[in-house]
Motif scaffolding. Structure first.
Motif, PDB file in Angstrom:
ATOM      1  N   GLY A  92       0.804  -0.915   0.037  1.00  0.00           N
ATOM      2  CA  GLY A  92      -0.025   0.038  -0.026  1.00  0.00           C
ATOM      3  C   GLY A  92       1.071   1.328   0.040  1.00  0.00           C
ATOM      4  O   GLY A  92       0.481   2.212  -0.297  1.00  0.00           O
ATOM      5  N   THR A  93       2.030   1.300   0.543  1.00  0.00           N
ATOM      6  CA  THR A  93       2.908   2.303   0.400  1.00  0.00           C
ATOM      7  C   THR A  93       3.288   2.856  -0.847  1.00  0.00           C
ATOM      8  O   THR A  93       3.456   1.882  -1.777  1.00  0.00           O
ATOM      9  N   ALA A  94       3.680   4.055  -1.106  1.00  0.00           N
ATOM     10  CA  ALA A  94       4.066   4.506  -2.534  1.00  0.00           C
ATOM     11  C   ALA A  94       5.276   3.844  -2.932  1.00  0.00           C
ATOM     12  O   ALA A  94       6.171   3.339  -2.269  1.00  0.00           O
ATOM     13  N   TRP A 102       6.807   9.306   2.519  1.00  0.00           N
ATOM     14  CA  TRP A 102       6.027   8.760   1.185  1.00  0.00           C
ATOM     15  C   TRP A 102       4.446   8.818   1.801  1.00  0.00           C
ATOM     16  O   TRP A 102       3.868   8.235   0.871  1.00  0.00           O
ATOM     17  N   GLU A 103       4.281   9.097   2.831  1.00  0.00           N
ATOM     18  CA  GLU A 103       2.868   8.963   3.335  1.00  0.00           C
ATOM     19  C   GLU A 103       1.709   9.725   2.478  1.00  0.00           C
ATOM     20  O   GLU A 103       0.631   9.408   2.555  1.00  0.00           O
ATOM     21  N   PHE A 104       2.184  10.608   1.616  1.00  0.00           N
ATOM     22  CA  PHE A 104       1.360  11.512   0.962  1.00  0.00           C
ATOM     23  C   PHE A 104       0.627  10.684  -0.267  1.00  0.00           C
ATOM     24  O   PHE A 104      -0.311  11.016  -0.799  1.00  0.00           O
ATOM     25  N   MET A 105       1.225   9.433  -0.363  1.00  0.00           N
ATOM     26  CA  MET A 105       0.867   8.763  -1.676  1.00  0.00           C
ATOM     27  C   MET A 105       0.445   7.402  -1.112  1.00  0.00           C
ATOM     28  O   MET A 105       1.205   6.646  -0.425  1.00  0.00           O
ATOM     29  N   LYS A 106      -0.890   6.655  -1.659  1.00  0.00           N
ATOM     30  CA  LYS A 106      -0.901   5.432  -1.003  1.00  0.00           C
ATOM     31  C   LYS A 106      -1.649   4.598  -2.293  1.00  0.00           C
ATOM     32  O   LYS A 106      -2.398   5.120  -2.960  1.00  0.00           O
ATOM     33  N   HIS A 107      -1.304   3.546  -2.154  1.00  0.00           N
ATOM     34  CA  HIS A 107      -2.078   2.254  -3.249  1.00  0.00           C
ATOM     35  C   HIS A 107      -3.029   1.545  -2.263  1.00  0.00           C
ATOM     36  O   HIS A 107      -2.865   1.230  -1.359  1.00  0.00           O
ATOM     37  N   ARG A 108      -4.268   1.333  -3.105  1.00  0.00           N
ATOM     38  CA  ARG A 108      -5.129   0.645  -2.495  1.00  0.00           C
ATOM     39  C   ARG A 108      -5.622  -0.660  -3.490  1.00  0.00           C
ATOM     40  O   ARG A 108      -5.599  -0.524  -4.714  1.00  0.00           O
TER      41      ARG A 108
END
Length: 432
Positions: free
Chosen positions: A256-258, A273-279
């Motif tokens: 899930g992390t960028a 890198w918390e500004f970007m997330k994968h789901r």
């Protein structure tokens, strides 16, 4: 004074034009090199211990990997080699008349392409005195010739067709005799070429192929073209790798992390890198008869930046596992086209897998698109390798009801083990 100013201006203009003429070829050269680099297929080769192990102070990367393997407790493992089709190499790696020596599945094989263009797979060791046919042997017609005494074996059925020093008489006369015993032969292995790969059929009890590898139409017709390939070595049992498809809970946590965070698990969850997330959303299920050797996973990927969903980055991945070691991942994007990643897992040793990902994509799409997708997949896969290389296989894992698909996957995958082999005990309960 005015004349001097005009002269200086003309001089500067002349220098400017000269500088521009000098820089223009450099810019064009840079542009050509950039376009050439973007159009070339992506090739990634990870050697032993290059990824999947954490550094140890005072030790090199290889030493740290060797130490981790030495002290690892692998657990109660299933049989090392399930029954099914396995990738040997790419078809392009075996030109007409070539011979290759391959060690996999606990076997030593000689692979060659006859003058008829057909690829053949035989046992590597000559039944005469045990010479390795692939270590100096050559192709004669559709036979492979032993480098030790010149015995020749047909690739199709393994029968010996010639023993040079056992021939009697003049080959040009009717009394010529080859004098080859009927029982002189070498074992041949069922093989096929599909989707640009040469594959071999393995069965612990010697049973012939019970299903065929499907051909991807777009690859066969070259509607989708080759855009890159990655190769990794994974220190784990083969079943660990496909089991990921049924482990939905790990997707958001591990992947899930960028991708900007890289594959090193010590830093991939950095706040940077918390500004970007994968789901990821997906559900695994086996296919019914007559394709009970297949399973499916529909994977929906979305991306958010600063908490806002970016629809342009949505990706649909239709995953189909065929047998124990082949996976077809069809990629579909709203405006970036379609393609496929072919994954193959080949056991070199009981706890050493060679994993190859090959991407084919729409030829009318810029090559940089599939190269980026393959690079992103490579990075995510290397996060998994760190888990696999350091984990223990648990035949009776502690599962909760949300993990039920893992249990179903193990039951499904168990069909690829011979009954004579060690089976996988099933866990009855999923609730604590």
């Amino acid at each position: 004074m005015e004349i001097e100013r005009c002269g200086a201006a003309l001089l500067l203009a002349g220098l400017g034009r000269g500088g521009l003429l000098f820089l223009l070829p450099l810019f064009l050269l840079f542009l050509v090199l950039l376009l050439w680099g973007c159009s070339r297929p992506l090739v990634v080769r990870r050697g032993p211990g290059q990824v999947g192990y954490l550094p140890v102070p005072g030790l090199s990367r290889k030493q740290a990997a060797r130490r981790a393997r030495r002290y690892r407790r692998p657990g109660a493992l299933p049989p090392p080699y399930p029954n099914g089709w396995y990738r040997l190499l790419d078809s392009a790696q075996l030109p007409r008349g070539a011979v290759r020596s391959l060690s996999l599945l606990g076997e030593q094989l000689a692979v060659f392409r006859g003058q008829d263009g057909q690829a053949y797979v035989v046992d590597a060791y000559c039944p005469h005195l045990g010479a390795n046919l692939a270590a100096g042997g050559r192709v004669v017609g559709n036979c492979i010739e032993c480098p030790f005494h010149g015995w020749q074996f047909q690739g199709e059925d393994g029968k010996c067709t010639r023993i040079p020093y056992a021939e009697k008489g003049d080959p040009t006369t009717p009394v010529f005799s080859k004098q080859v015993p009927d029982f002189a032969s070498i074992r041949t292995w069922p093989s096929c070429e599909v989707n640009g790969m040469l594959l071999v059929w393995y069965h612990r009890e010697g049973v012939g192929p019970t299903w065929a590898v499907p051909e991807q139409r777009e690859v066969a017709t070259q509607e989708w073209v080759f855009r890159g390939q990655t190769k990794h070595l994974v220190d784990a049992h083969i079943e660990e790798i496909p089991e990921n498809a049924a482990d939905a809970a790990h997707l958001d946590f591990l992947h899930g992390t960028a991708i900007l965070g890289g594959s090193d698990l010590r830093y991939s969850k950095s706040r940077l890198w918390e500004f970007m997330k994968h789901r990821w959303k997906g559900e695994w299920c086996p296919e019914p008869e007559p394709n009970e050797h297949c399973s499916q996973l529909l994977l929906l990927h979305s991306t958010s930046i600063f908490g806002k969903h970016i629809p342009a980055l949505d990706l649909k991945v239709s995953v189909r596992q065929v047998g124990p070691a082949l996976v077809f991942l069809i990629l579909e994007h709203a405006f970036l086209g379609r393609g496929i990643i072919l994954q193959s897992v080949t056991p070199l040793e009981p706890l050493l897998q060679k994993v190859v990902h090959t991407i084919y994509y729409q030829k009318n799409m810029p090559a940089v698109i599939p190269k980026f997708l393959l690079r992103a997949e490579c990075l995510q896969f290397e996060r998994d390798i760190t888990i696999w290389n350091n984990k223990q296989y648990l035949s009776k894992p502690l599962l909760v009801k949300e993990d039920s698909s893992i249990q179903r996957h193990r039951r499904w995958y168990g069909q690829f083990y011979s009954q004579k082999g060690t089976g996988l005990p099933a866990q009855e309960g999923l609730d604590w």
